[in-house]
Design an enzyme around this catalytic site. Structure first.
Site, mmCIF file in Angstrom:
data_model
loop_
_atom_site.group_PDB
_atom_site.id
_atom_site.type_symbol
_atom_site.label_atom_id
_atom_site.label_comp_id
_atom_site.label_asym_id
_atom_site.label_seq_id
_atom_site.Cartn_x
_atom_site.Cartn_y
_atom_site.Cartn_z
ATOM 1 N N GLU A 11 -32.262 20.377 34.383
ATOM 2 C CA GLU A 11 -31.592 19.444 33.474
ATOM 3 C C GLU A 11 -31.069 20.127 32.218
ATOM 4 O O GLU A 11 -29.947 19.875 31.801
ATOM 5 C CB GLU A 11 -32.525 18.295 33.079
ATOM 6 N N ASN A 51 -20.875 11.504 31.946
ATOM 7 C CA ASN A 51 -21.094 11.075 33.320
ATOM 8 C C ASN A 51 -19.921 10.200 33.762
ATOM 9 O O ASN A 51 -19.077 9.818 32.948
ATOM 10 C CB ASN A 51 -22.415 10.297 33.414
ATOM 11 N N ASP A 98 -19.738 7.150 34.339
ATOM 12 C CA ASP A 98 -19.662 5.863 33.633
ATOM 13 C C ASP A 98 -19.392 6.020 32.135
ATOM 14 O O ASP A 98 -19.425 5.053 31.389
ATOM 15 C CB ASP A 98 -20.934 5.049 33.860
ATOM 16 N N SER A 152 -21.285 7.662 30.033
ATOM 17 C CA SER A 152 -22.530 7.913 29.311
ATOM 18 C C SER A 152 -22.776 9.422 29.207
ATOM 19 O O SER A 152 -22.103 10.224 29.857
ATOM 20 C CB SER A 152 -23.701 7.225 30.018
ATOM 21 N N ASP A 212 -26.120 12.483 28.574
ATOM 22 C CA ASP A 212 -27.551 12.766 28.643
ATOM 23 C C ASP A 212 -27.936 13.710 27.508
ATOM 24 O O ASP A 212 -27.188 14.642 27.190
ATOM 25 C CB ASP A 212 -27.902 13.391 29.990
ATOM 26 N N ASN A 226 -30.547 9.535 29.273
ATOM 27 C CA ASN A 226 -29.230 8.897 29.290
ATOM 28 C C ASN A 226 -29.072 7.838 28.203
ATOM 29 O O ASN A 226 -29.957 7.002 27.989
ATOM 30 C CB ASN A 226 -28.997 8.274 30.666
#
Length: 147
Positions: free
Chosen positions: A56, A68, A70, A72, A74, A81
């Protein structure tokens, strides 16, 4: 004024790239061992989160992922998120499940750990796609060499 400066120094001192051994110690002290069945000694392996964290954020507490699909983003060492778990003034997320700002997740590893605990408690470690794609059912021993 000195207290404010000291608090800022402490907060920013925790935002950095960590070594695996450091992360392992931090996770132990944060009582991640055995938390919701996620053990530091799961089977013959160390905390499976070591694999998750490597994929990650590469142990970087200030990590901020790309957008991302959508829209969003992280944040932090666990890549939490902003659509569900933290508040980002630049994104109108659905929830703030951890009750923190996303910027806190990159400044304070303890807030990231506490938020990750909430995610694990509600959704399990499988909530992270990196876990599913890179760690689940795999030999995790390479992630703990030298610890």
């Amino acid at each position: 004024m000195r207290a404010v400066v000291l608090l800022l120094l402490v907060a920013f001192a925790s935002a950095r790239k960590y070594e695996k051994r450091e992360i392992a110690g931090i996770l132990r002290r944060a009582e991640m061992d055995g938390y919701q069945g996620v053990s530091l000694a799961a089977s013959s392996h160390f905390f499976p989160g070591m694999c998750l964290i490597e994929h990650e954020s590469q142990y970087e507490s200030e990590a901020k992922g790309p957008k991302n699909d959508d829209g969003s983003t992280d944040y932090g060492i666990f890549q939490i998120n902003n659509n569900f778990w933290c508040k980002d003034p630049n994104f109108d997320g659905r929830a703030n499940g951890c009750g923190v700002s996303c910027s806190e997740l990159v400044r304070d590893i303890n807030k990231s750990i506490n938020c990750a605990k909430k995610v694990v408690k509600q959704q399990g470690i499988g909530a992270w796609m990196a876990w599913v794609s890179h760690c689940k059912g795999k030999d995790l021993s390479p992630y703990v060499l030298g610890i």
